[in-house]
Design an enzyme around this catalytic site. Structure first.
Site, PDB file in Angstrom:
ATOM      1  N   ASP A  97       0.850  -1.332   0.056  1.00 59.99           N
ATOM      2  CA  ASP A  97       0.196   0.037  -0.178  1.00 59.99           C
ATOM      3  C   ASP A  97       1.033   1.217   0.093  1.00 59.99           C
ATOM      4  O   ASP A  97       0.789   2.246  -0.810  1.00 59.99           O
ATOM      5  CB  ASP A  97      -0.790  -0.108   1.244  1.00 59.99           C
ATOM      6  CG  ASP A  97      -2.413   0.387   1.032  1.00 59.99           C
ATOM      7  OD1 ASP A  97      -2.678   0.528  -0.164  1.00 59.99           O
ATOM      8  OD2 ASP A  97      -3.110   0.161   2.072  1.00 59.99           O
ATOM      9  N   ALA A 155      -4.823   9.246   7.199  1.00 64.37           N
ATOM     10  CA  ALA A 155      -3.858   9.661   6.037  1.00 64.37           C
ATOM     11  C   ALA A 155      -3.330   8.688   5.525  1.00 64.37           C
ATOM     12  O   ALA A 155      -3.531   7.230   5.789  1.00 64.37           O
ATOM     13  CB  ALA A 155      -3.005  10.688   6.695  1.00 64.37           C
ATOM     14  N   ASN A 157       0.048   7.768   5.446  1.00 61.91           N
ATOM     15  CA  ASN A 157       1.247   7.374   5.970  1.00 61.91           C
ATOM     16  C   ASN A 157       1.412   6.032   6.770  1.00 61.91           C
ATOM     17  O   ASN A 157       2.554   5.424   6.842  1.00 61.91           O
ATOM     18  CB  ASN A 157       2.070   8.666   6.386  1.00 61.91           C
ATOM     19  CG  ASN A 157       1.505   8.907   7.658  1.00 61.91           C
ATOM     20  OD1 ASN A 157       0.125   9.034   7.735  1.00 61.91           O
ATOM     21  ND2 ASN A 157       2.461   9.744   8.470  1.00 61.91           N
ATOM     22  N   LEU A 249     -23.416  19.832  15.262  1.00 62.15           N
ATOM     23  CA  LEU A 249     -22.342  20.579  15.842  1.00 62.15           C
ATOM     24  C   LEU A 249     -21.286  19.110  16.262  1.00 62.15           C
ATOM     25  O   LEU A 249     -21.671  18.756  17.456  1.00 62.15           O
ATOM     26  CB  LEU A 249     -22.770  21.281  17.101  1.00 62.15           C
ATOM     27  CG  LEU A 249     -21.904  22.380  17.331  1.00 62.15           C
ATOM     28  CD1 LEU A 249     -21.343  23.398  16.277  1.00 62.15           C
ATOM     29  CD2 LEU A 249     -22.556  23.403  18.602  1.00 62.15           C
ATOM     30  N   GLU A 255      -5.685  15.306  14.076  1.00 65.67           N
ATOM     31  CA  GLU A 255      -4.055  15.337  13.988  1.00 65.67           C
ATOM     32  C   GLU A 255      -3.546  15.798  12.730  1.00 65.67           C
ATOM     33  O   GLU A 255      -3.714  15.117  11.601  1.00 65.67           O
ATOM     34  CB  GLU A 255      -3.834  13.734  14.154  1.00 65.67           C
ATOM     35  CG  GLU A 255      -4.615  13.297  15.523  1.00 65.67           C
ATOM     36  CD  GLU A 255      -3.929  13.903  16.837  1.00 65.67           C
ATOM     37  OE1 GLU A 255      -2.601  13.966  16.821  1.00 65.67           O
ATOM     38  OE2 GLU A 255      -4.269  13.740  17.753  1.00 65.67           O
ATOM     39  N   GLY A 257      -0.354  18.213  10.341  1.00 63.71           N
ATOM     40  CA  GLY A 257       0.967  18.304  10.089  1.00 63.71           C
ATOM     41  C   GLY A 257       1.844  18.848  11.041  1.00 63.71           C
ATOM     42  O   GLY A 257       1.573  19.619  12.048  1.00 63.71           O
ATOM     43  N   CYS A 289       4.298  12.557  10.374  1.00 66.51           N
ATOM     44  CA  CYS A 289       3.967  13.760  10.730  1.00 66.51           C
ATOM     45  C   CYS A 289       4.906  14.293  11.674  1.00 66.51           C
ATOM     46  O   CYS A 289       5.190  15.706  11.763  1.00 66.51           O
ATOM     47  CB  CYS A 289       2.637  13.631  11.270  1.00 66.51           C
ATOM     48  SG  CYS A 289       2.477  12.466  12.514  1.00 66.51           S
ATOM     49  N   GLU A 390       5.724  22.277   5.494  1.00 70.60           N
ATOM     50  CA  GLU A 390       5.806  20.807   5.737  1.00 70.60           C
ATOM     51  C   GLU A 390       5.895  19.909   4.143  1.00 70.60           C
ATOM     52  O   GLU A 390       5.319  20.106   3.537  1.00 70.60           O
ATOM     53  CB  GLU A 390       4.553  20.037   6.361  1.00 70.60           C
ATOM     54  CG  GLU A 390       4.764  18.523   6.470  1.00 70.60           C
ATOM     55  CD  GLU A 390       3.319  17.868   7.181  1.00 70.60           C
ATOM     56  OE1 GLU A 390       2.114  18.324   6.360  1.00 70.60           O
ATOM     57  OE2 GLU A 390       3.369  17.264   8.112  1.00 70.60           O
ATOM     58  N   LYS A 460      -0.889  24.475  18.270  1.00 69.59           N
ATOM     59  CA  LYS A 460      -1.118  25.533  17.219  1.00 69.59           C
ATOM     60  C   LYS A 460      -1.763  24.913  16.039  1.00 69.59           C
ATOM     61  O   LYS A 460      -2.686  24.289  16.222  1.00 69.59           O
ATOM     62  CB  LYS A 460       0.530  25.975  17.035  1.00 69.59           C
ATOM     63  CG  LYS A 460       0.949  26.919  18.137  1.00 69.59           C
ATOM     64  CD  LYS A 460       2.021  27.670  17.660  1.00 69.59           C
ATOM     65  CE  LYS A 460       3.574  27.074  17.520  1.00 69.59           C
ATOM     66  NZ  LYS A 460       4.484  28.086  17.222  1.00 69.59           N
ATOM     67  N   GLU A 467      -4.980  11.604  20.982  1.00 72.45           N
ATOM     68  CA  GLU A 467      -4.792  10.315  20.863  1.00 72.45           C
ATOM     69  C   GLU A 467      -4.066   9.521  21.720  1.00 72.45           C
ATOM     70  O   GLU A 467      -2.915  10.180  22.320  1.00 72.45           O
ATOM     71  CB  GLU A 467      -4.293  10.185  19.448  1.00 72.45           C
ATOM     72  CG  GLU A 467      -5.328  10.557  18.454  1.00 72.45           C
ATOM     73  CD  GLU A 467      -5.176   9.982  16.976  1.00 72.45           C
ATOM     74  OE1 GLU A 467      -4.217  10.157  16.426  1.00 72.45           O
ATOM     75  OE2 GLU A 467      -6.251   9.335  16.559  1.00 72.45           O
TER      76      GLU A 467
HETATM   77  P1  NAD Z   1      -4.875  14.840   3.288  1.00 74.66           P
HETATM   78  O1  NAD Z   1      -5.396  15.902   4.371  1.00 74.66           O
HETATM   79  O2  NAD Z   1      -4.752  15.154   1.817  1.00 74.66           O
HETATM   80  O3  NAD Z   1      -5.972  13.737   3.356  1.00 74.66           O
HETATM   81  C1  NAD Z   1      -6.223  13.090   4.701  1.00 74.66           C
HETATM   82  C2  NAD Z   1      -7.617  12.131   4.378  1.00 74.66           C
HETATM   83  O4  NAD Z   1      -8.624  13.123   4.167  1.00 74.66           O
HETATM   84  C3  NAD Z   1      -7.865  11.379   3.262  1.00 74.66           C
HETATM   85  O5  NAD Z   1      -8.337  10.392   3.838  1.00 74.66           O
HETATM   86  C4  NAD Z   1      -8.735  12.233   2.332  1.00 74.66           C
HETATM   87  O6  NAD Z   1      -9.161  11.385   1.337  1.00 74.66           O
HETATM   88  C5  NAD Z   1      -9.643  12.999   3.110  1.00 74.66           C
HETATM   89  N1  NAD Z   1     -10.142  14.343   2.681  1.00 74.66           N
HETATM   90  C6  NAD Z   1      -9.538  14.816   1.500  1.00 74.66           C
HETATM   91  N2  NAD Z   1     -10.242  16.133   1.509  1.00 74.66           N
HETATM   92  C7  NAD Z   1     -11.350  15.878   2.354  1.00 74.66           C
HETATM   93  C8  NAD Z   1     -12.596  16.745   2.702  1.00 74.66           C
HETATM   94  N3  NAD Z   1     -12.606  17.984   2.038  1.00 74.66           N
HETATM   95  N4  NAD Z   1     -13.184  16.216   3.615  1.00 74.66           N
HETATM   96  C9  NAD Z   1     -13.110  15.191   4.368  1.00 74.66           C
HETATM   97  N5  NAD Z   1     -11.955  14.522   4.030  1.00 74.66           N
HETATM   98  C10 NAD Z   1     -11.024  14.641   2.854  1.00 74.66           C
HETATM   99  O7  NAD Z   1      -3.570  14.419   3.985  1.00 74.66           O
HETATM  100  P2  NAD Z   1      -2.722  13.068   3.385  1.00 74.66           P
HETATM  101  O8  NAD Z   1      -1.899  13.631   2.287  1.00 74.66           O
HETATM  102  O9  NAD Z   1      -3.483  11.884   3.297  1.00 74.66           O
HETATM  103  O10 NAD Z   1      -1.621  12.809   4.709  1.00 74.66           O
HETATM  104  C11 NAD Z   1      -0.550  13.535   4.982  1.00 74.66           C
HETATM  105  C12 NAD Z   1      -0.831  14.708   5.926  1.00 74.66           C
HETATM  106  O11 NAD Z   1      -1.230  13.882   7.329  1.00 74.66           O
HETATM  107  C13 NAD Z   1       0.521  15.286   6.460  1.00 74.66           C
HETATM  108  O12 NAD Z   1       0.063  16.603   6.489  1.00 74.66           O
HETATM  109  C14 NAD Z   1       0.788  14.628   7.904  1.00 74.66           C
HETATM  110  O13 NAD Z   1       1.472  15.547   8.527  1.00 74.66           O
HETATM  111  C15 NAD Z   1      -0.582  14.526   8.487  1.00 74.66           C
HETATM  112  N6  NAD Z   1      -0.382  13.510   9.302  1.00 74.66           N
HETATM  113  C16 NAD Z   1      -0.730  13.904  10.730  1.00 74.66           C
HETATM  114  C17 NAD Z   1      -0.593  13.032  11.728  1.00 74.66           C
HETATM  115  C18 NAD Z   1      -0.528  13.160  12.912  1.00 74.66           C
HETATM  116  O14 NAD Z   1      -0.802  12.281  14.121  1.00 74.66           O
HETATM  117  N7  NAD Z   1      -0.659  14.462  13.606  1.00 74.66           N
HETATM  118  C19 NAD Z   1      -0.414  11.650  11.273  1.00 74.66           C
HETATM  119  C20 NAD Z   1      -0.195  11.293  10.003  1.00 74.66           C
HETATM  120  C21 NAD Z   1      -0.309  12.228   8.911  1.00 74.66           C
END
Ligand code: NAD
Length: 494
Positions: A97, A155, A157, A249, A255, A257, A289, A390, A460, A467
């Site tokens: 994947d 996400a 990753n 609401l 979680e 970036g 992240c 990021e 921020k 989590e």
């Molecule tokens: P993304 O925001 O593009 O997508 C995340 C999810 O949201 C996907 O399942 C996508 O299909 C869905 N999505 C997209 N648009 C949407 C909308 N308008 N409404 C509802 N859902 C929607 O992120 P990505 O590219 O999949 O993942 C990378 C990002 O995730 C990076 O910024 C990374 O830092 C962050 N991340 C954060 C953590 C954490 O724990 N803080 C962990 C892993 C990844």
């Protein structure tokens, strides 16, 4: 479905304990990042299918909430055992994947999710309320009630681990979940859902719907969803929050970036510091992240530190993620590769010096895979895009500092606040920095560990909501107050 059958399979939805496919669904390809070839086709969930998943979850949740906590705990512990038994199969799926090395997925990805399920199953009986004295004849108590049906949106990753991190506290608290994995990495969550049912989890408690933004938006706007637990980027997180508030609401956990500072203090053992910086930047090809991509090194140590990093980057084993000796695989997608390469180009244009890497890679036998060289920039300054934004790829930016005051101000001069850390032998410095740097987690002489009992949350714009830790379970409950009068009731109208 098993790993063998998956190739060129058509992946549907997992609703009420069954895989559902439809001839009306739009299909998209699932690509193996190491080869660029199609390995499966995925059906985008229809609105009627999402409605069915939510209805199934609603029915299952009512019964689940009435199931004695001890029984819920037993079922979740059994689920954790069965997932663990399927560790290698799930790790293979995760590698297919995401392109992450099997060495990591077998040891980290699935195990990290299982440990959170076990933790949540073990503490769910501690989810209690309080007894509150009011006056002589009146007292009150609070009780925690499950929120209901939760939308989990993940996400790409850590797709399977994110699914487990979300379902564990939700189910432990008595909720049900409809989970949408990233459209880039849909394989693991589907298999996970099957294993959960095999382990005895009641049907309908964990459902999977596939698709991208359209399906995500539908979930966020659905009036029957009580809470959204979201992992992804900041712009999407903001949109999720707005959508979640529009129809009803909803409670929200975000979680998001990061652009985390890793501080190498002037007394640090530079070999240890270099090892930590390698893990903080190149684990999972930098698609983490909490990556520590702003590496602050004392000016006097810059040259020695760079030499140690160069030597280590030269020795990274890059290759087929399915080969157990590989430690660095491709990026997740063509889109992500192009995005990261655009950042590398901007770093070069803005005057950063390429210490190593900086190019796409064409590996023999994997020419169409999304590989790039682990990249290190020095001579960076705070206004460069590679330092401010990021990247979510294997790109380390080395910055120098001279004083603690300057360092703290610059480390905090960012919209992000996910993680940070220091490598030092000086305990006073370590704790002073831990107190001064704005981040949800701060690592001292280490990087990256997030044990299940430790709450994690962004500060921020890196998000909010907990989590892991017991607070994660509480966030899937609502607090009800009950007031009891044991004496006479007095009315102004009597
Ligand atoms: P993304 O925001 O593009 O997508 C995340 C999810 O949201 C996907 O399942 C996508 O299909 C869905 N999505 C997209 N648009 C949407 C909308 N308008 N409404 C509802 N859902 C929607 O992120 P990505 O590219 O999949 O993942 C990378 C990002 O995730 C990076 O910024 C990374 O830092 C962050 N991340 C954060 C953590 C954490 O724990 N803080 C962990 C892993 C990844």
């Amino acid at each position: 479905m098993n790993t063998g059958e998956l190739y060129m399979d058509v992946i549907g939805q997992f609703i009420n304990g069954e895989i559902i496919r439809s001839t009306e669904s739009r299909q998209f390809a699932k690509i193996d990042p190491s080869t660029g070839s199609e390995v499966a086709f995925v059906q985008e969930a229809l609105e009627s299918q999402i409605d069915s998943a939510i209805s199934a979850a609603k029915i299952a949740q009512v019964k689940w909430a009435l199931t004695p906590p001890a029984q819920r705990s037993t079922i979740l512990l059994k689920a954790a055992d069965l997932i663990e038994l399927h560790n290698d199969e799930l790790a293979q799926l995760e590698t297919l994947d995401t392109g992450k090395p099997i060495f990591d997925t077998q040891r980290v990805d699935i195990a990290g999710g299982v440990s959170v399920i076990r933790y949540c199953a073990s503490i769910l009986m501690a989810l209690d309320g309080e007894q509150i004295p009011v006056t002589g004849s009146m007292f009150a108590y609070t009780k925690r009630e499950p929120l209901g049906v939760i939308a989990g949106i993940g996400a790409w990753n850590y797709p399977t681990q994110i699914a487990m991190w979300k379902l564990a506290p939700a189910l432990a608290a008595g909720c049900a979940m409809v989970f949408k994995p990233s459209e880039v990495t849909p394989l693991g969550a589907m298999r996970l859902a099957e294993i959960l049912v095999e382990a005895g989890l009641p049907r309908g408690l964990f459902n999977v719907v596939n698709g991208g933004a359209k399906v995500g938006r539908y979930l966020c706007e659905h009036p029957s969803i009580a809470k959204i637990s979201f992992t992804g980027s900041i712009p999407t997180g903001k949109s999720v929050m707005a959508l979640g508030a529009s129809s009803s609401l909803k409670k929200i956990t975000l979680e998001l970036g990061g652009k985390s500072p890793l501080i190498i203090w002037s007394d640090a053992d530079l070999s240890k510091a270099a090892e930590i910086a390698m893990m903080a930047n190149f684990f999972s090809s930098g698609q983490v992240c909490t990556s520590g991509t702003r590496v602050f090194v004392h000016k006097s140590q810059q040259d020695s530190f760079i030499e140690k990093i160069k030597e280590r980057v030269r020795n990274i084993k890059i290759g087929d993620p399915k080969n157990p000796i590989t430690r660095f695989g491709p990026l997740v997608s063509q889109e992500q590769l192009e995005r990261v390469m655009a950042f590398v180009a901007s770093g070069k244009n803005e005057g950063a010096r390429v210490v190593c890497g900086g190019e796409r890679m064409q590996l023999e036998g994997f020419e169409k895979g999304y590989y790039m060289e682990p990249t290190v920039f020095s001579d960076c300054h705070d206004q460069m895009r590679i330092v401010k934004e990021e990247i979510f790829g294997p790109v380390m930016s080395i910055l120098t500092y001279e004083s603690e005051t300057e360092l703290i101000a610059r480390a905090n001069n960012t919209e992000f606040g996910l993680a940070a850390g220091v490598v030092t032998q000086n305990l006073n410095v370590a704790h002073r920095l831990a107190a001064s740097i704005e981040s949800g987690i701060f690592w001292i002489n280490t990087w990256g560990q997030v044990p299940p009992q430790l709450p994690v949350s962004g500060q921020k714009q890196s998000g909010y909501g907990q989590e892991n830790g017991i607070d994660a379970l509480r966030e899937f409950t609502k607090l009800k107050s009950v007031l009891i009068q044991t004496g006479e009731f007095t009315s102004t109208f009597a």
